[in-house]
Structures are given as C-alpha cells and as structure tokens.
Design an enzyme around this catalytic site. Structure first.
Site, PDB file in Angstrom:
ATOM      1  CG  ASP A   1      -1.858   0.794   1.513  1.00  0.00           C
ATOM      2  OD1 ASP A   1      -1.979   2.072   0.568  1.00  0.00           O
ATOM      3  OD2 ASP A   1      -2.890   1.074   2.193  1.00  0.00           O
TER       4      ASP A   1
ATOM      5  CG  HIS B   1      -3.580   5.135  -0.133  1.00  0.00           C
ATOM      6  ND1 HIS B   1      -3.326   3.846  -1.063  1.00  0.00           N
ATOM      7  CD2 HIS B   1      -3.413   5.910  -1.294  1.00  0.00           C
ATOM      8  CE1 HIS B   1      -4.124   3.939  -1.946  1.00  0.00           C
ATOM      9  NE2 HIS B   1      -4.081   4.996  -2.683  1.00  0.00           N
TER      10      HIS B   1
ATOM     11  CB  SER C   1      -4.247  -2.238   3.287  1.00  0.00           C
ATOM     12  OG  SER C   1      -3.729  -2.020   2.466  1.00  0.00           O
TER      13      SER C   1
HETATM   14 CO1  B1M Z   1      -5.561   5.675  -4.500  1.00  0.00          CO
HETATM   15  N1  B1M Z   1      -6.865   4.382  -3.629  1.00  0.00           N
HETATM   16  N2  B1M Z   1      -4.846   4.117  -5.143  1.00  0.00           N
HETATM   17  N3  B1M Z   1      -3.963   6.059  -4.598  1.00  0.00           N
HETATM   18  N4  B1M Z   1      -6.048   6.933  -3.291  1.00  0.00           N
HETATM   19  C1  B1M Z   1      -8.271   5.298  -2.886  1.00  0.00           C
HETATM   20  C2  B1M Z   1      -7.662   4.478  -1.478  1.00  0.00           C
HETATM   21  C3  B1M Z   1      -9.514   4.500  -3.309  1.00  0.00           C
HETATM   22  C4  B1M Z   1     -10.371   4.478  -2.302  1.00  0.00           C
HETATM   23  C5  B1M Z   1      -9.869   5.736  -4.345  1.00  0.00           C
HETATM   24  C6  B1M Z   1     -11.387   4.434  -4.907  1.00  0.00           C
HETATM   25  O1  B1M Z   1     -11.649   3.983  -5.429  1.00  0.00           O
HETATM   26  N5  B1M Z   1     -12.621   5.619  -4.777  1.00  0.00           N
HETATM   27  C7  B1M Z   1      -8.815   3.088  -4.209  1.00  0.00           C
HETATM   28  C8  B1M Z   1      -8.897   2.098  -3.237  1.00  0.00           C
HETATM   29  C9  B1M Z   1     -10.467   1.092  -3.746  1.00  0.00           C
HETATM   30  C10 B1M Z   1      -9.751  -0.926  -2.564  1.00  0.00           C
HETATM   31  O2  B1M Z   1      -8.752  -0.520  -2.221  1.00  0.00           O
HETATM   32  N6  B1M Z   1     -11.259  -1.222  -2.815  1.00  0.00           N
HETATM   33  C11 B1M Z   1      -8.050   3.598  -4.517  1.00  0.00           C
HETATM   34  C12 B1M Z   1      -6.770   2.299  -5.650  1.00  0.00           C
HETATM   35  C13 B1M Z   1      -7.453   1.226  -6.296  1.00  0.00           C
HETATM   36  C14 B1M Z   1      -5.806   2.568  -5.672  1.00  0.00           C
HETATM   37  C15 B1M Z   1      -4.476   2.435  -6.650  1.00  0.00           C
HETATM   38  C16 B1M Z   1      -4.612   0.748  -6.364  1.00  0.00           C
HETATM   39  C17 B1M Z   1      -4.859   2.909  -7.828  1.00  0.00           C
HETATM   40  C18 B1M Z   1      -4.393   1.747  -8.790  1.00  0.00           C
HETATM   41  O3  B1M Z   1      -3.205   2.112  -9.160  1.00  0.00           O
HETATM   42  N7  B1M Z   1      -5.358   1.610 -10.514  1.00  0.00           N
HETATM   43  C19 B1M Z   1      -3.530   2.828  -6.270  1.00  0.00           C
HETATM   44  C20 B1M Z   1      -3.013   1.383  -5.370  1.00  0.00           C
HETATM   45  C21 B1M Z   1      -1.605   1.120  -5.297  1.00  0.00           C
HETATM   46  C22 B1M Z   1      -1.078   0.599  -3.914  1.00  0.00           C
HETATM   47  O4  B1M Z   1      -1.293   1.152  -2.560  1.00  0.00           O
HETATM   48  N8  B1M Z   1       0.164  -0.768  -4.254  1.00  0.00           N
HETATM   49  C23 B1M Z   1      -3.749   3.761  -5.441  1.00  0.00           C
HETATM   50  C24 B1M Z   1      -2.350   5.015  -5.369  1.00  0.00           C
HETATM   51  C25 B1M Z   1      -3.048   6.446  -5.467  1.00  0.00           C
HETATM   52  C26 B1M Z   1      -2.325   7.490  -5.576  1.00  0.00           C
HETATM   53  C27 B1M Z   1      -0.861   7.447  -5.709  1.00  0.00           C
HETATM   54  C28 B1M Z   1      -2.546   8.167  -6.530  1.00  0.00           C
HETATM   55  C29 B1M Z   1      -2.623   8.511  -4.451  1.00  0.00           C
HETATM   56  C30 B1M Z   1      -1.514   7.891  -2.830  1.00  0.00           C
HETATM   57  C31 B1M Z   1      -0.586   9.872  -3.195  1.00  0.00           C
HETATM   58  C32 B1M Z   1      -0.297   9.620  -1.382  1.00  0.00           C
HETATM   59  O5  B1M Z   1      -1.028   8.813  -0.605  1.00  0.00           O
HETATM   60  N9  B1M Z   1       0.828   9.128  -1.679  1.00  0.00           N
HETATM   61  C33 B1M Z   1      -3.881   7.765  -4.372  1.00  0.00           C
HETATM   62  C34 B1M Z   1      -5.301   8.730  -3.298  1.00  0.00           C
HETATM   63  C35 B1M Z   1      -4.708  10.256  -3.211  1.00  0.00           C
HETATM   64  C36 B1M Z   1      -6.490   8.254  -2.662  1.00  0.00           C
HETATM   65  C37 B1M Z   1      -7.416   8.870  -2.314  1.00  0.00           C
HETATM   66  C38 B1M Z   1      -7.786   9.242  -3.095  1.00  0.00           C
HETATM   67  C39 B1M Z   1      -7.205   9.803  -1.181  1.00  0.00           C
HETATM   68  C40 B1M Z   1      -6.679   9.079  -0.047  1.00  0.00           C
HETATM   69  C41 B1M Z   1      -6.208  10.124   0.553  1.00  0.00           C
HETATM   70  O6  B1M Z   1      -4.665  10.320   1.123  1.00  0.00           O
HETATM   71  N10 B1M Z   1      -7.234  10.917   1.865  1.00  0.00           N
HETATM   72  C42 B1M Z   1      -8.105   7.629  -2.177  1.00  0.00           C
HETATM   73  C43 B1M Z   1      -9.621   7.901  -1.562  1.00  0.00           C
HETATM   74  C44 B1M Z   1      -9.810   7.946  -0.401  1.00  0.00           C
HETATM   75  O7  B1M Z   1      -9.472   6.722   0.140  1.00  0.00           O
HETATM   76  N11 B1M Z   1     -11.566   7.693  -0.381  1.00  0.00           N
HETATM   77  C45 B1M Z   1      -7.474   6.637  -2.822  1.00  0.00           C
HETATM   78  C46 B1M Z   1      -6.394  11.827   2.710  1.00  0.00           C
HETATM   79  C47 B1M Z   1      -6.464  11.235   4.125  1.00  0.00           C
HETATM   80  C48 B1M Z   1      -6.345  12.052   4.390  1.00  0.00           C
HETATM   81  O8  B1M Z   1      -7.614  10.033   4.219  1.00  0.00           O
HETATM   82  O9  B1M Z   1      -5.625   7.996   4.847  1.00  0.00           O
HETATM   83  O10 B1M Z   1      -8.236   8.182   5.199  1.00  0.00           O
HETATM   84  P1  B1M Z   1      -6.790   9.103   4.501  1.00  0.00           P
HETATM   85  O11 B1M Z   1      -6.531   9.167   6.638  1.00  0.00           O
HETATM   86  C49 B1M Z   1      -7.274   9.549   7.282  1.00  0.00           C
HETATM   87  C50 B1M Z   1      -7.815   8.683   8.401  1.00  0.00           C
HETATM   88  O12 B1M Z   1      -8.450   7.170   7.243  1.00  0.00           O
HETATM   89  C51 B1M Z   1      -6.952   7.981   9.375  1.00  0.00           C
HETATM   90  O13 B1M Z   1      -6.150   9.992   9.587  1.00  0.00           O
HETATM   91  C52 B1M Z   1      -7.011  10.135   8.255  1.00  0.00           C
HETATM   92  C53 B1M Z   1      -7.459  11.531   9.356  1.00  0.00           C
HETATM   93  O14 B1M Z   1      -6.731  12.138   9.770  1.00  0.00           O
HETATM   94  N12 B1M Z   1      -5.757   7.257   9.734  1.00  0.00           N
HETATM   95  C54 B1M Z   1      -5.590   6.446  10.407  1.00  0.00           C
HETATM   96  C55 B1M Z   1      -5.479   7.003   8.148  1.00  0.00           C
HETATM   97  N13 B1M Z   1      -4.362   6.542   8.555  1.00  0.00           N
HETATM   98  C56 B1M Z   1      -4.295   5.655  10.129  1.00  0.00           C
HETATM   99  C57 B1M Z   1      -3.675   5.531  10.935  1.00  0.00           C
HETATM  100  C58 B1M Z   1      -3.217   5.287  12.416  1.00  0.00           C
HETATM  101  C59 B1M Z   1      -5.205   6.544  12.770  1.00  0.00           C
HETATM  102  C60 B1M Z   1      -5.789   6.924  11.727  1.00  0.00           C
HETATM  103  O15 B1M Z   1      -2.998   4.779  13.587  1.00  0.00           O
HETATM  104  C61 B1M Z   1      -2.073   4.501  12.743  1.00  0.00           C
END
Ligand code: B1M
Length: 215
Positions: free
Chosen positions: A98, A100, A151
């Site tokens: 992963d 992200h 994940s």
């Molecule tokens: Co991707 N991605 N992505 N992506 N991406 C998602 C996660 C996805 C939901 C988008 C969608 O389809 N709507 C989807 C997953 C679907 C699934 O698994 N069913 C997805 C996908 C499919 C993919 C790829 C597979 C796409 C592809 O290649 N075809 C690929 C995966 C690559 C891989 O991981 N092997 C991929 C790639 C990417 C980018 C590289 C382009 C980029 C990541 C850049 C980076 O992180 N450096 C990206 C992004 C930006 C996203 C979305 C649009 C935004 C994620 C984000 O940063 N959110 C995302 C959509 C979504 O999440 N709805 C998506 C903002 C961030 C602050 O939120 O990380 O959730 P989040 O953190 C929150 C809480 O969750 C929590 O605190 C934060 C808020 O305070 N939290 C924790 C997180 N970690 C924590 C740990 C803790 C405590 C709290 O304690 C340890």
C-alpha cells in the site's frame, strides 16, 4: 472564488501555483489544522469520489495528492506544538503493498506535535520490518495504516504474525485508514489478536489512543 473554496478546488484540480500565498492568507483567519480538516480534506474527498466513479484518472489523483502534501508541509511549522517528546514512542507504517501515506503522515504530525516521539518508517512495509524497527527503537506502540481493502487483510495477517512471534502483549496496536471500520477492528481483529488492538478513525483519535495507551 472565495479563499477557502479556492483552497479546496486547488486540491481537486491539482493546482500548485499560488498555493502558498493562499495558505498564508488562510492562516490569518483559521488555525492551520482547521484548514487541513475543513478545506483540504474536503478536496481530497471529492478527488476520491471522482476517482471511484471513473471521472478522474490516476495521474490527476497523484497531482492532487502532491498539492495536499505540499499544503500540509507549508502549514505544519505553524501548528501549535508540544515537541518536548518523551511522552512515549509510536512506530508508524503503511502496510505491505500500500502506497497511501497522507493519512499516516497526518497522524505523525498530530501525535509528534503533542509530545510523543514518532518513528515513521514509510510505505509498503512488511511485518518483518515493522517488528524489527519496533524492537530497534524500543517503541511503546505500533500504528499501521492502509487504505486498500486488501490492506485490511494484511493487517489481520500482521496481527497473527505478532501472535505467533509471542510479541502481541508487548506492543499495543493502533490501526487506521479509509478501508477499515471500527466494527471490523473491534470485533473481528480483536478476536484474532492476543494483545491490545484499537481503531482510530482519524489522526486526533490516534492521539487520544496514544494518550490512553501511555496512561
Ligand atoms: Co488510491 N485508492 N490508489 N491513490 N486513493 C483510494 C484509497 C480508493 C478508495 C479510491 C477510490 O477508488 N475511490 C481506492 C481503493 C479501493 C479499494 O481498495 N477497494 C484506491 C485505489 C484503487 C488505488 C490504486 C490501486 C489505483 C491504481 O493503481 N489503479 C493505487 C494503489 C497503489 C498501491 O497502494 N499499491 C492508488 C494510488 C493512489 C495515488 C498514489 C495516486 C494516491 C496516493 C498518494 C499518497 O498517499 N502519497 C491515491 C489517493 C490520493 C487516493 C484517495 C483519492 C485519497 C487518499 C487520501 O490521501 N485521503 C483515496 C480515496 C479515499 O480514501 N476515499 C484512494 C486523505 C487522507 C487524509 O485520508 O488516508 O483515509 P486517509 O487518513 C485519514 C483516516 O483514515 C485516518 O486519519 C486520516 C484523517 O485524519 N488514518 C489513520 C489513516 N491512517 C491512519 C493510521 C492511524 C490512525 C488513523 O493509526 C496508525
């Protein structure tokens, strides 16, 4: 377009030009963390929805993520902090497979700005490395982040690996990331893990959990 709407739109459009000037102006009116939570994360949510529904392609998501990271890096030095350290040590990793890391890095900022030491080992980390680094740095807790559905399965495997190595009791585990739910962690993973595993829905809950773990 009004300032705060423009900031959100910058994330959606992946528009870096003029970003810092807008952020400086925004900080005249709001605290940096408020800007992250109220404006920038709103933009990321739209990006996720557009991507999920096929209306945005991956390279554009990447640009949005870069703008988000640049914005957070610009705001971070202005955040209120207690950087004395010494309240406890947390290891943070995004799990194997992963990439992200925006959410994980927000947890790092919030927790380390509130008196904890954080060892952030980055993305795609296998459980072997997580455990090795936890031992090396003598951390008090392990935090794993992951946004992909797969994940959540890796996290379960990681907890089982900690059981089989007999270190489940040594490290309380905090899990977070968009694909997880509280019910999954508190019911299913809690059943599996022989130690203490908790769910954090956001970075602030991560801090609250760290406070509880160390109390
Ligand atoms: Co991707 N991605 N992505 N992506 N991406 C998602 C996660 C996805 C939901 C988008 C969608 O389809 N709507 C989807 C997953 C679907 C699934 O698994 N069913 C997805 C996908 C499919 C993919 C790829 C597979 C796409 C592809 O290649 N075809 C690929 C995966 C690559 C891989 O991981 N092997 C991929 C790639 C990417 C980018 C590289 C382009 C980029 C990541 C850049 C980076 O992180 N450096 C990206 C992004 C930006 C996203 C979305 C649009 C935004 C994620 C984000 O940063 N959110 C995302 C959509 C979504 O999440 N709805 C998506 C903002 C961030 C602050 O939120 O990380 O959730 P989040 O953190 C929150 C809480 O969750 C929590 O605190 C934060 C808020 O305070 N939290 C924790 C997180 N970690 C924590 C740990 C803790 C405590 C709290 O304690 C340890």
């Amino acid at each position: 377009m009004p300032l705060f709407e423009r900031l959100k739109q910058r994330i959606i459009d992946g528009e870096m030009n003029g970003l810092n000037a807008d952020l400086d102006e925004a900080m005249q009116e709001k605290a940096p963390l408020q800007i992250v939570n109220e404006d920038l994360l709103g933009g990321m949510k739209v990006v996720g929805d557009l991507f999920g529904s096929g209306q945005m392609q991956l390279p554009f998501v990447l640009q949005s993520a870069e703008v988000m990271k640049t914005a957070v890096a610009h705001l971070e030095p202005h955040m209120e902090k207690d950087d004395s350290g010494g309240k406890g040590k947390l290891l943070l990793a995004t799990v194997k497979g992963d990439v992200h890391d925006i959410g994980k890095n927000l947890v790092d900022i919030i927790v380390s700005n509130n008196g904890y030491d954080v060892v952030n080992i980055g993305i795609k980390q296998p459980i072997n490395t997580i455990i090795e680094e936890a031992e090396k740095h003598k951390v008090d807790a392990i935090g794993m982040s992951g946004l992909l559905v797969k994940s959540t399965v890796i996290m379960k495997d990681n907890l089982e690996e900690m059981n089989s190595r007999g270190i489940a009791d040594k490290y309380p585990v905090m899990l977070g990331g968009a694909a997880l739910t509280r019910t999954y962690v508190e019911n299913q993973l809690d059943e599996v893990f022989e130690g203490d595993v908790r769910y954090a829905k956001d970075a602030f809950e991560g801090l609250t959990l760290m406070d509880r773990i160390m109390s």
